[in-house]
Design an enzyme around this catalytic site. Structure first.
Site, short mmCIF file in Angstrom:
data_model
loop_
_atom_site.label_atom_id
_atom_site.label_comp_id
_atom_site.label_asym_id
_atom_site.label_seq_id
_atom_site.Cartn_x
_atom_site.Cartn_y
_atom_site.Cartn_z
N CYS A 47 0.83 -1.21 0.00
CA CYS A 47 -0.17 0.04 -0.04
C CYS A 47 0.76 1.21 -0.07
O CYS A 47 1.84 1.11 0.90
CB CYS A 47 -0.80 0.15 1.11
SG CYS A 47 -2.33 -1.28 1.76
N ASN A 86 -1.04 2.05 5.68
CA ASN A 86 -0.32 1.15 5.35
C ASN A 86 0.14 -0.14 6.28
O ASN A 86 0.58 0.57 8.07
CB ASN A 86 0.64 1.55 4.88
CG ASN A 86 1.15 1.80 3.93
OD1 ASN A 86 -0.01 1.99 2.82
ND2 ASN A 86 1.83 2.70 3.38
N HIS A 91 15.33 -37.27 -9.49
CA HIS A 91 14.84 -37.18 -8.11
C HIS A 91 13.55 -37.11 -7.79
O HIS A 91 12.64 -36.55 -6.91
CB HIS A 91 15.73 -37.06 -7.05
CG HIS A 91 16.98 -37.35 -7.00
ND1 HIS A 91 17.33 -38.68 -6.53
CD2 HIS A 91 17.96 -37.07 -6.75
CE1 HIS A 91 18.06 -38.93 -6.20
NE2 HIS A 91 19.66 -37.68 -6.66
N LYS A 124 5.33 -4.54 -4.69
CA LYS A 124 6.85 -4.43 -4.83
C LYS A 124 7.46 -4.32 -3.78
O LYS A 124 8.67 -5.08 -3.59
CB LYS A 124 6.86 -2.68 -5.51
CG LYS A 124 8.57 -2.59 -5.74
CD LYS A 124 9.28 -3.50 -6.82
CE LYS A 124 10.21 -2.77 -7.52
NZ LYS A 124 11.02 -4.23 -7.99
#
Length: 607
Positions: free
Chosen positions: A2, A98, A502, A602
């Site tokens: 935010c 935020n 594997h 981000k």
């Protein structure tokens, strides 16, 4: 994550707020909104989806006032819709936030019993009603804000408007970053300096538990106990000119193409060309005495730590534990005093990296950070910083930040190896010279763009893609897979090539492309064996190698990407660029939102 923007001054606030929010789009979001004070009354506009939707709303329903706040929301509590979008307001108080208020359920229950009615599913709205409750009790605005902050648990950054108080804008932080900008007769709030860059380059970063009262003429900062405190004003190098896309279709492509320049910039501050040696910033501890290293990061930066583990253990002969920040913080690992903690972050604000940093610091570790934002929390709390001079990275999927992290960590590995006596001056010069070649060779790889795009056309319809690599190229395989997942939404996994037999080999058929990163180094024969195993089961191989490796693979590779042959030490940096371009072109062909992929942020500043 935010984004917050706030302004108090002389001009109309709405245009400034919208511009600031556009600059915060890179953080990732799903709704946006602004609120202003118009003659003492709170006016608000919100919209789900992109900021363009909010701009249309504001154009259709303009709002005035010179004091305001804005927000881009990445959903934590409540679905992404207009009701849950910020700012939250009840007409008396407006708040953008935020972070996460951990005790919001308790506070909401308490306030509902006192007659407060909630309109959203968010944790943020409790802040609105909590401040209102104290105002209703007769407290003045400053006291109501301070009393409310004392009740909040969790991590948060807040910007607050109060009806009737056009003369002030409140800000507060605990755990989440918040910056204050100084203008001419105006003051600003922002999640980071980038949001404020068009308005000012004079910035103050609030510290944990700070809260601030902004007027158009200045700021008063208080600590948690209500004492006035002074916070330094710094000059940020960010400017509006650094943020544009230029001639590129997407920020991500622009940032991929910036890598030759920023790799050179990062190396330039660490490399002494006369002595052909690495010169680190002044260290408050003795590198020669480092016996154990803990390297911690999240996402792409974690893969940089894994590459560094190979480099440091191979050349400096110092054991390295590489860990994911969100796991490390809850493991409470034992630490020997005097050890070294390396923390890697683009933003320097990642919550899951900051918490381990603070744990290590509290347990007697020296702290070295590799960070792209020198004013960030990670940088400020470190003993020494290795800067990555990547510049602002807007695309959510990291590209140039990652390769510059590798450049800084490779430089550190050389310096540590020399300090430990594990390499001599000749080897130091050889490795350092290999790093010097990287920027120009990176430019050569970018010339492969069109051929990589042609390969992307075939892979764009795949449902699953495997990436294989050995040694320090194994983390690059994981990074390639992550890039593809992030921006194209194709399922992809990166494996150590030796692990193919594997388990993952069961997935191989004619519909499963396999990207193999295998330059012609000492491990190439083993990688060639893996390629043959894939081909025998109908798999389509995309080989990233040098001319010799491609020649030896022959017809086993359906597609080849020929990268320059360099010292194996630097191949992880060079090999990263083709996997970035491959992911980019596949995403473009699929029509996804390359710069702002769904659900991603981000900078992840909450758990």
């Amino acid at each position: 994550m935010c984004g917050i923007i706030g302004v108090i001054g002389r001009a109309e606030a709405a245009a400034c707020l919208l511009e600031g929010l556009k600059r915060l789009e890179y953080r990732g979001y799903d709704s946006a909104g602004i609120a202003t004070l118009m003659n003492g009354t709170i006016a608000r506009r919100r919209a789900p989806g992109k900021i363009a939707n909010l701009a249309e709303r504001v154009k259709a329903e303009p709002i005035g006032g010179s004091t305001g706040i804005g927000h881009t929301r990445w959903a934590t509590h409540g679905i992404p819709n207009e009701s849950n979008a910020h700012p939250h307001s009840n007409g008396k108080v407006a708040v953008v936030h935020n972070g996460i208020i951990e005790n919001f359920q308790e506070l909401r229950s308490e306030l509902e019993k006192k007659g407060h009615t909630f309109d959203s599913d968010t944790d943020t709205e409790v802040v609105v009603h909590l401040i209102t409750e104290y105002l209703n009790q007769g407290q003045k605005a400053e006291d109501a804000v301070r009393a409310s902050l004392k009740r909040l648990q969790g991590a948060f950054a807040l910007a607050i408007l109060i009806a009737g108080r056009d003369d002030v804008l409140f800000g507060a932080r605990k755990g989440s970053p918040l910056a204050v900008g100084y203008g001419d007769g105006e003051m600003y709030l922002g999640s980071d300096a980038m949001a404020l860059a068009p308005m000012t380059q004079r910035i103050t970063y609030l510290e944990d538990d700070d809260w601030a009262v902004l007027s158009k003429d200045g700021i008063t900062v208080y600590d948690a106990d209500g004492n006035k405190v002074a916070r330094a004003i710094v000059q940020t190098a960010l400017s509006g000119a650094l943020i544009g896309k230029g001639e590129y279709r997407h920020y991500m492509l622009k940032e991929i193409y910036e890598q030759p320049q920023v790799l050179g910039d990062t190396l330039r501050v660490l490399f002494n060309p006369v002595a052909r040696s690495i010169t680190l910033p002044a260290m408050p501890f003795d590198l020669a005495k480092v016996e154990r290293i803990t390297a911690v990061a999240c996402g792409t930066a974690y893969y940089a730590c894994l590459v560094a583990k190979y480099w440091i253990e191979m050349w400096a002969r110092v054991p390295v534990e590489a860990d994911i920040g969100s796991e490390y913080r809850y493991r409470s690992p034992p630490l020997v005093p005097g050890g070294l903690g390396i923390f890697v972050s683009q933003s320097g604000e990642t919550a899951d990296t900051l918490a381990p940093l603070r744990y290590c610091k509290a347990h007697g570790q020296n702290i070295l950070s590799v960070v792209n934002v020198p004013e960030s929390s990670v940088a400020r709390e470190s003993h020494v910083v290795l800067p990555t001079l990547a510049g602002p990275e807007i695309g959510v999927a990291s590209t140039k930040a990652f390769t510059t992290q590798l450049m800084a960590l490779a430089s550190f590995a050389i310096a540590l190896a020399k300090a430990k006596g594990a390499i001599d001056s000749i080897t130091e010069a050889k490795l350092s010279t290999a790093l010097v070649e990287v920027p120009s060779r990176a430019a050569d790889v970018l010339n492969l763009d069109e051929s990589i795009r042609a390969i992307a056309e075939e892979l764009a319809e795949a449902r699953d893609v495997l990436y294989l690599g050995r040694g320090p190229l194994f983390p690059i395989a994981m990074e390639g897979a992550l890039k593809l997942k992030e921006i194209s939404y194709i399922h992809a996994e990166g494996y150590a090539a030796g692990e193919l037999k594997h388990g993952p080999i069961a997935l191989i058929d004619e519909h499963t492309p396999v990207v193999v990163i295998a330059p012609s180094d000492a491990l190439f024969d083993k990688s060639l064996s893996n390629i043959e195993q894939v081909v025998a089961r109908g798999g389509r191989v995309v080989l990233i190698s040098d001319e010799e490796g491609i020649r030896r693979a022959g017809k086993n590779a359906k597609h080849s990407i020929c990268i320059p042959r360099l010292d194996p030490f630097v191949m992880p940096i060079i090999a990263t660029i083709p996997v970035q371009l491959l992911a980019y072109h596949i995403a473009v062909l699929k029509g996804t939102d390359v710069d702002q992929p769904r659900n991603l942020a981000k900078s992840v500043t909450v758990e």
